[in-house]
Design a protein around this motif. Structure first.
Motif, mmCIF file in Angstrom:
data_model
loop_
_atom_site.group_PDB
_atom_site.id
_atom_site.type_symbol
_atom_site.label_atom_id
_atom_site.label_comp_id
_atom_site.label_asym_id
_atom_site.label_seq_id
_atom_site.Cartn_x
_atom_site.Cartn_y
_atom_site.Cartn_z
ATOM 1 N N GLU A 91 0.830 -1.216 0.000
ATOM 2 C CA GLU A 91 0.000 0.000 0.000
ATOM 3 C C GLU A 91 0.857 1.255 0.000
ATOM 4 N N CYS A 93 4.056 1.521 -0.871
ATOM 5 C CA CYS A 93 4.804 1.582 -2.141
ATOM 6 C C CYS A 93 3.933 2.183 -3.248
ATOM 7 N N SER A 94 2.680 1.781 -3.292
ATOM 8 C CA SER A 94 1.754 2.313 -4.300
ATOM 9 C C SER A 94 1.499 3.791 -4.084
ATOM 10 N N ALA A 95 1.438 4.193 -2.810
ATOM 11 C CA ALA A 95 1.201 5.610 -2.495
ATOM 12 C C ALA A 95 2.366 6.481 -2.973
ATOM 13 N N PHE A 96 3.584 5.908 -2.969
ATOM 14 C CA PHE A 96 4.763 6.629 -3.451
ATOM 15 C C PHE A 96 5.006 6.385 -4.947
ATOM 16 N N TYR A 97 4.077 5.676 -5.606
ATOM 17 C CA TYR A 97 4.149 5.398 -7.043
ATOM 18 C C TYR A 97 5.400 4.617 -7.438
ATOM 19 N N PHE A 98 5.848 3.726 -6.554
ATOM 20 C CA PHE A 98 6.975 2.872 -6.908
ATOM 21 C C PHE A 98 6.515 1.835 -7.932
ATOM 22 N N PRO A 99 7.341 1.528 -8.935
ATOM 23 C CA PRO A 99 6.974 0.503 -9.930
ATOM 24 C C PRO A 99 6.931 -0.891 -9.313
ATOM 25 N N HIS A 100 6.318 -1.833 -10.034
ATOM 26 C CA HIS A 100 6.139 -3.195 -9.534
ATOM 27 C C HIS A 100 7.466 -3.832 -9.126
ATOM 28 N N GLN A 103 8.520 -2.576 -5.747
ATOM 29 C CA GLN A 103 7.647 -3.134 -4.720
ATOM 30 C C GLN A 103 8.039 -4.586 -4.426
ATOM 31 N N GLU A 155 14.045 10.939 -10.251
ATOM 32 C CA GLU A 155 12.604 10.767 -10.295
ATOM 33 C C GLU A 155 12.075 9.894 -9.171
ATOM 34 N N ASN A 156 12.962 9.194 -8.425
ATOM 35 C CA ASN A 156 12.495 8.340 -7.338
ATOM 36 C C ASN A 156 13.154 8.680 -6.010
#
Length: 343
Positions: A91, A93-100, A103, A155-156
């Protein structure tokens, strides 16, 4: 380029189901013995990253009664706790827009860490937050073949301070766990996730779909569904039991049952013949069936389960609900003072 066959992941982090069960049993038993001896299981991580172990408890009339002592978690309860925090990790990781792929790295780090430790020894919440930072190591190594314990990719990039604010945690606590995390992972930071294998198989499948009307779109749909299937697989123990290529094939087989893009059995036989593999079709099919089985038996804990386990876990740490309320009140008071000072 690095290869899974010669990797530390294959050599050190792929197990049999029996080996995996034994590792979880060993860490659980160690924590139980600590609880019996010290009256608590929680280890503190000092500012320099070193561990402070609980002191042995002196027997008194108050703690001699077995019924008054805190009860340890079972192996099954520990697994429920890990399942819960793996989902929370995804959850965030998704909130920070990390790629699959990123994650997946975080999830595998988390799984590996708790092969070495019990959740009774180290709070999964703290470890989860540290993995959100430590996953940047892997990202930096894979892209630049060098690292610092922070992401330098523009970008990350997320600093410990920014991450701490985003998840309402003290960034110093996150930093304290760095060395413990590295040591527990054996400094093995390169992770081979099945998403990369999936891309390779999709590219390889093009010639099998050349006769269809729109192979590109069909393969795109197949890949999207297979990616979702891998997401499910990553929550199970399968990444610690099977190589990433087999995880990707299991996901593709499930996705192909929906989309019917190609004759999957013929495709598998083609792979085996081209690679001169020692595996037979029945061997590979058995592995894919086993991966499917792990997904089917995956169980997420209920809210009632988690409340019960959390109470037991806090008892193992020497916490009570009254202590938690005091800490929460103190934290809110500090936050209020800080906001006044900033203003």
């Amino acid at each position: 380029m690095a290869d899974f066959q010669t990797s530390t992941q294959r050599a050190k982090w792929i197990f049999t189901p029996q080996q995996l069960a034994e590792k979880h049993k060993t860490t659980n038993q160690r924590a139980k013995q600590m609880l019996e001896k010290c009256g608590t299981t929680r280890m503190e991580v000092d500012l320099d990253g070193s561990l402070s172990y609980p002191e042995p408890q002196v027997r008194t009339a108050d703690n001699a009664d077995k019924h008054s002592r805190p009860k340890s978690l079972s192996v099954e309860e520990e697994q429920f706790m890990l399942v819960y925090y793996e989902y929370k990790l995804r959850e965030v990781c998704s909130a920070f827009y990390f790629p699959h792929k990123i994650q997946a790295t975080a999830l595998i780090y988390f799984k590996r860490f708790y092969l070495q430790w019990s959740v009774m020894e180290h709070d999964p919440k703290h470890i989860m937050y540290d993995f959100l930072r430590s996953l940047f190591i892997s990202m930096h190594i894979q892209l630049f073949n060098a690292y610092k314990f922070a992401c330098k990719i523009e970008e990350n990039h997320v600093s410990a301070e920014e991450l701490g604010k985003g998840i309402s945690q003290d960034h110093q606590m996150i930093l304290n766990y760095e060395m413990l995390v590295l040591q527990s992972l054996g400094f093995d930071l390169i992770v081979y996730a099945p998403y990369r294998s999936l891309e390779g198989f999709i590219n390889d499948m093009e010639e099998f779909c050349h006769a269809t009307d729109d192979p590109a779109q069909m393969l795109k749909d197949l890949q999207a569904t297979a990616t979702s299937e891998i997401d499910k697989i990553m929550f199970t123990d399968a990444p610690l039991l099977f190589p990433p290529g087999q995880l990707a094939l299991a996901a593709l087989r499930s996705a192909n049952e929906i989309h019917q893009v190609l004759d999957f059995e013929r495709y598998i036989e083609s792979i085996l013949s081209r690679q001169n593999s020692m595996h037979t079709f029945s061997d590979l099919a058995e592995s894919l069936n086993a991966i499917d089985s792990w997904v089917k038996k995956y169980k997420f804990p209920t809210e009632k389960d988690m409340k019960h386990i959390n109470r037991k876990l806090k008892s193992c740490w020497g916490h009570s609900s009254h202590d938690d309320k005091k800490r929460e009140k103190k934290s809110k008071h500090k936050s209020h003072k800080s906001s006044i000072a900033i203003a």
